[in-house]
Design an enzyme around this catalytic site. Sequence first.
Site, mmCIF file in Angstrom:
data_model
loop_
_atom_site.group_PDB
_atom_site.id
_atom_site.type_symbol
_atom_site.label_atom_id
_atom_site.label_comp_id
_atom_site.label_asym_id
_atom_site.label_seq_id
_atom_site.Cartn_x
_atom_site.Cartn_y
_atom_site.Cartn_z
ATOM 1 N N HIS A 58 -5.380 11.114 5.468
ATOM 2 C CA HIS A 58 -5.491 9.649 5.429
ATOM 3 C C HIS A 58 -6.565 9.224 6.431
ATOM 4 C CE1 HIS A 58 -4.393 5.417 5.695
ATOM 5 N NE2 HIS A 58 -3.561 5.573 4.665
ATOM 6 N N CYS A 83 0.871 -1.178 0.000
ATOM 7 C CA CYS A 83 0.000 0.000 0.000
ATOM 8 C C CYS A 83 0.903 1.220 0.000
ATOM 9 C CB CYS A 83 -0.967 -0.020 1.175
ATOM 10 S SG CYS A 83 -0.161 0.058 2.780
#
Length: 626
Positions: free
Chosen positions: A548, A25
């Site tokens: 995020h 990721c």
Amino acid sequence: MKTEDLAKEIIANIGQDNITYATHCATRLRFNVKDESLVNLKALDRLEGVLRAQFNSGQLQIIIGAKVKIVFDAVSERLDLENSDIEVKSVKQKKNVISRVVETIAGIFGPVIPVLIGCGMVKSVLAILTTMKLLETTSGAYVTFNLISDLIFYFFPFFLAVSAAKKFKTNEYLAVALAGAYMYPTIMEGAAKAAETGITSISFFGLPLLLVNYKSTIIPIILSVWVMSYVYRFVDKRIPDMFKILFVPMLVLFIMVPLGLIAIGPLGTYIGKGVAAVVTYLYTVNGVIGSFLFGTFRPILIIFGMHYAITPINSQLIAEYGYSVISPANLTGNLAQAGACLGVFFLLKHKASKSSALSSGVTALFGITEPAIFGFNLKYKRPFICAMLAGGIGAAYINFWGGGATALILPGILALPTYIADSYIHIIIGIAISIILAMGAVLIWGIEEDIPATANAASGDAPATPVSPGTSEAARPAGPLMICSPINGTIKDITAIDDPIFALGSGAAIESVDGKVYAPFNGKVVSLFPTRHAIGLMSDEGVEMLVHVGINTVKLKGKHFTAHVQQDQIIRQGDVLLEYDVEAIRAAGYDTVVPVIISNTFDYQGVEQVAAGRVAPTEHLLRIQV
């Protein structure tokens, strides 16, 4: 620790045969393993370059940070993921065919750029010395310097074979062997003497193996190595292990060398002859339109190595009429590439990249455009388009005023004395149009710069961000920048969140009360992760921010997230960018705290959190010292 060594140690401490699934990721490598007890977590934790190794939800996670993609690629290469039963999944955006082709070519040229720039600079210096009569072309020094300057340009197929083999994950030495076939003396000498002997091909079981000059060619070797990557895998899978060393290389060469010399290699020659015919026709029908089209699309011919097909036409025109009306397009095209590359130089932030862009732009001014085209303009796409159009416009202008060239010489600024027009001022205006228009268009349109991992902030989740004229140092205000909160909620201690990467980041952590992400400033969306759990923003002043949502929420694959914006969309402070279901994400077992990270902290003196407790989207969250 070098990336290759880190990848080797990671695999060794997991066990190559223990890996069943590999992915990554934004900050971490992720593995599924057969037996967790075989994984040496302590050893992984101690590796230089690893921030933490842990098992989470049955998955081994190795936190790397900004270099995660580079490390993943190195791990993939060592595991030979393409030839194994390991399932591999890498997070990437879908791109069209043209983008993939352009990025592949630019990626292959990446490792070659330093040599390309070095040889180009030597060629530029040599041109200056000979023009100023400081060096005789008959001297030994000239011969030696010319040899140095031609090293990569003459043997281009060898250099590209190595980088293409790495790009396509195939055998590098067989790729070099293919380049050797193209550059073999029988082929090269035969091509040089074809006009004299009339022999243009060799019969290979009745099939014509064309004698072509492959010096400086690009596409034939790249296409050949790409095809070979499939042929190699096909053959390798069907030969028993005990016979691989004997038969795999032999069969690959038996297949690829004839295929390359009969079909793949000459393809550019066939197309080049057609292009030459089209160019001649266009100039015959309407010189201005022909100049514009040839000047515009000549860089594409350079990419595919077909621009040499125009040289015989120029030679014939000069021999018959004393000048060539086609040659000015070569000059304006090259100088437009120089202007575009110098525009890239002004926009780049990374110092090493700026230096290379400046060198490439200067060499393009002297007619050596490969470093500028493949190192920067093609890589960032927009500069390449700007240079194409500017070169075409400049060529059309010179042709309108009766422009031409009286000699075949490297089309750069040192060749200007060989160009003529109704009035010489039109030559100057034409090249000024090409350089200034290309540079100006790049400065206005901007580029998308990939900041190297070492230049990013600690978080590493920040994606590459576009650079526009508004983000230059000169455009930034002298005083501190006040940044509003992108989240309506309660501020948490960022150093206490369950992620070592974000805990080290410069910014804040907030727990949302309404499940929305707001624009903290006027600016632009520079990256929207496919799973919609993270978004990269850039303010009009150049502040780069990563928002995020949650920890490890990438594994939700976009579930519970809704995006109200798209990548590259202009945003205004207070706009709702994302919405997410806080309770559903918590119920799925994920922490919903939102790290808000300033990812280009190295551009500023400091980042300070100014809010505490509850904060609203209309209130200041961070102060950035410029």
